[in-house]
Every structure is written in C-alpha cells, then in structure tokens.
Motif scaffolding. Structure first.
Motif: not given
Length: 364
Positions: A87-90, A137-145, A118-121
């Motif tokens: 999240t922080l990278l994006s 999860f716009p800053l890291n799309g795959p985070e939804y999984t 995003g930091l809190s998922c």
C-alpha cells in the motif's frame, strides 16, 4: 511447523502460480494478449492450498487448546506487513505524481482515504480511476484476495469446533454452487460479493482434503502421483490458452483439477537441490503476489518518464526479473525483520510459527 518434504512440491507450485499471476497482470497492464491470458485461475489454487496447509499447520494446535486470538495474531503478523508495504509503495508513487508531475486527476483526499483503508486491508468503494478505481483496493488491486483470505481464516477460526469432513463438505459445496451462479469476482464493487463464495469453495475443499487424509489416508493412495502430471499439464494448457476460456472451464478446473494438484503435489517428496529450489519458490510466492502491482507502477512510471513511449515486450522482459528481485529484497530486508520485531513484541514462544512460510503464507 518444519517444512515437511511432502509440502515442497506445493511450495513450488505456489511460487509458479504467483509468477503466473504476475504474467497474467502484465498481459492486461501492457496489452500483451498472449501472455498467460487465463492464469487468473491461480487465485483458486492459492485459496485451496491455503485451506489444506492451514489445517496441516494449525488443526492439531487447535485440538491441543490454541486460542482463536493467538491464531488471528499469527495470521495478521504473517500477512499484514506485506499488505502495508504494498500500500505504501503505491501511495508513494501516486504522491510522487502529484508532487513532481502536478497530476491534477489524483485527488489528495481520495488518495489519503485509499491509503488508510488499504493499510488496514479494508475495501474502498467508489474510488476514481486516477488512483486505481473501480478496484475495491485501488492502490493494490490483488489485495482483494488477501482480504478474502483473512475473512475465510476468521470464519475457519470461529467455527473450528464444528470443523470436520461433513462441515467442510457442506461449506465447499455451497461455495462452489454459489460461484456457479455468481461467477468468479471480488475485485470491483459490482463483483465484490461474488468473491466470498469464490474463496469459501476452494478453501474448504482444501480443508476437506486434509480431513480426508487424516481419516482415510488419502495421501497414501498412489493414484494421486499418477494424476499429478496430467493435472499440471492441463493447468498449463488452460493458463496459456489463446483467448478467454469459458467460465464453466474455470469452474470445473477449480472443482476437479485444483485438488489433484494439491493431493498429487503433497504425495511427492523432493530432496536435495530440487527441494531447495522448490522451497525458495514457495518463499517468494507471497511477496511476489503482494507486491507485483505496486512494483509495476513504479517501474512502468520510471520507464515511461525516461523513454516517453510504450514498449510492451521490452518492459515485460525487464520488469519480470526486476519484480522478482525487488520482491526478494523487500522480503529479506523489510518484511522478515518487521515480522521478527512483531514476534518479539508478542512473545517468540507463542507466535514463532508465523515465520514459517509453509504455515500458510499462501497469498490469494
């Protein structure tokens, strides 16, 4: 839990699956239509393997009295550092665009909200395209999984007293049945709810395989070894098939071929250098999966700033090894030390298994 030799092949498959997801997304991001066009099915493999491996790692500990709170702490320590890093990278990339390129399309308020959630998922609904919407999860799309993984982990923990073959079969059947109706989604507001049956079906199929092995000795059956190669070939063919495969094929693969990969892979014991390579691939699987999008946006942004043009094949050839290397370095020098600090903070003797990647760092 020590890495048993029978988990080395699933570890290897995890790493290969994570790289295939990377190629699948490069297909979409760079417009390379022939590059692993159907490798998104690897998500279902991750969920199924997670259910199986978590049972191997923690079912006995639950039976011996491990608390649900301890399990939740172990899972959060294992998964959250990479989620935070990604999240922080994006977010830093988008912030750099605002500061250096004066990108007026990026609204600071939306960026701040997406970063905090995003930091809190926690999913975001309605995010603008400029920061990655309509992804939840716009800053890291795959985070939804990873969000879905935490949800099913919590459900498994809360229902552990009912956990058994009948319960696992009922949940897996319901998950696959609902997926047949709702489809395989979860990454956008329109498909968000369909993500839940998608994770519960394969995850509890993995749980069912574990209970089947405990009760009937499934892994001792030689048939799984003979079916492992055909299942692997079928998976490669589907992932590489030119064009979008029908939904029914994806569903059937997740219901029938995916469990053969888990059973067949777990029936094969690796030794020596081959086992070492397999375990390294498994270790890389989670960082590659969790970080490939934020690393891509940085690499692509830098490439575009330097070259002022798109070169899809050149970019893909450059980005794949760079993403693998960066993922390893971040895992080695950021994620692992961060988790060590958390382990120290919460007591090494109580949460030590969190540092073992076999103890369920299956990403999606």
């Amino acid at each position: 839990m020590n890495k048993s030799s029978h988990l080395a092949v699933p570890d290897c498959l995890r790493g290969v699956a994570a790289i295939s997801v990377l190629l699948f997304h490069l297909n979409h991001w760079l417009g390379i239509a022939w590059l692993a066009p159907n490798a998104g099915i690897a998500v279902d493999f991750f969920f199924g393997l997670s259910g199986y491996v978590l049972c191997v790692a923690y079912r006995g500990r639950f039976d011996r009295g491990m608390s649900g709170a301890l399990f939740a702490r172990i899972r959060l320590i294992r998964l959250m550092p990479m989620i935070v890093i990604g999240t922080l990278l994006s977010a830093s990339y988008l912030a750099a665009r605002v500061i250096l390129l004066h990108d007026a399309d990026i609204h600071p308020g939306w960026l701040a909200a997406a970063t905090l959630l995003g930091l809190s998922c926690i999913p975001v609904f309605g995010a603008p395209h400029a920061i990655g919407g309509p992804q939840v999860f716009p800053l890291n799309g795959p985070e939804y999984t990873l969000f879905l993984e935490l949800v099913v982990n919590l459900f498994w923990m809360l229902t552990r007293r009912f956990d058994g073959m009948k319960f696992a079969f009922a949940v897996a059947l319901a998950g696959y049945a609902l997926t047949a109706v709702s489809g395989m989604g979860g990454d956008t507001p329109e498909t968000f709810l369909s993500g839940f049956p998608r994770v519960f079906g394969p995850y509890y199929l993995g749980v069912l395989l574990y209970h089947g092995d405990v009760k009937f000795g499934l892994l001792s059956l030689r048939i799984w070894k003979s079916l492992f190669l055909p299942a692997s070939v079928a998976t490669v063919v589907i992932m590489a098939w030119n064009g979008q495969i029908p939904f029914v094929v994806q569903w059937l693969w997740a219901a029938s071929v995916m469990p053969l990969l888990i059973l067949g892979g777990s029936s094969v014991a690796l030794v020596g250098p081959v086992r070492a390579v397999a375990l390294v691939l498994g270790e890389l699987s989670y960082p590659v999966y969790a970080l490939h999008y934020p690393l891509f946006v940085w690499l692509n942004g830098i490439y575009q700033a330097l070259m002022h043009r798109k070169d899809p094949l050149i970019e893909a050839a450059l980005f794949v090894p760079l993403i693998l290397l960066a993922s390893y370095l971040i895992m080695r020098f950021v994620d692992t030390p961060a988790r060590a600090v958390l382990v120290s903070r919460f007591g090494r003797s109580t949460v030590k298994p969190v540092l073992d990647s076999t103890a369920a760092d299956t990403p999606v």
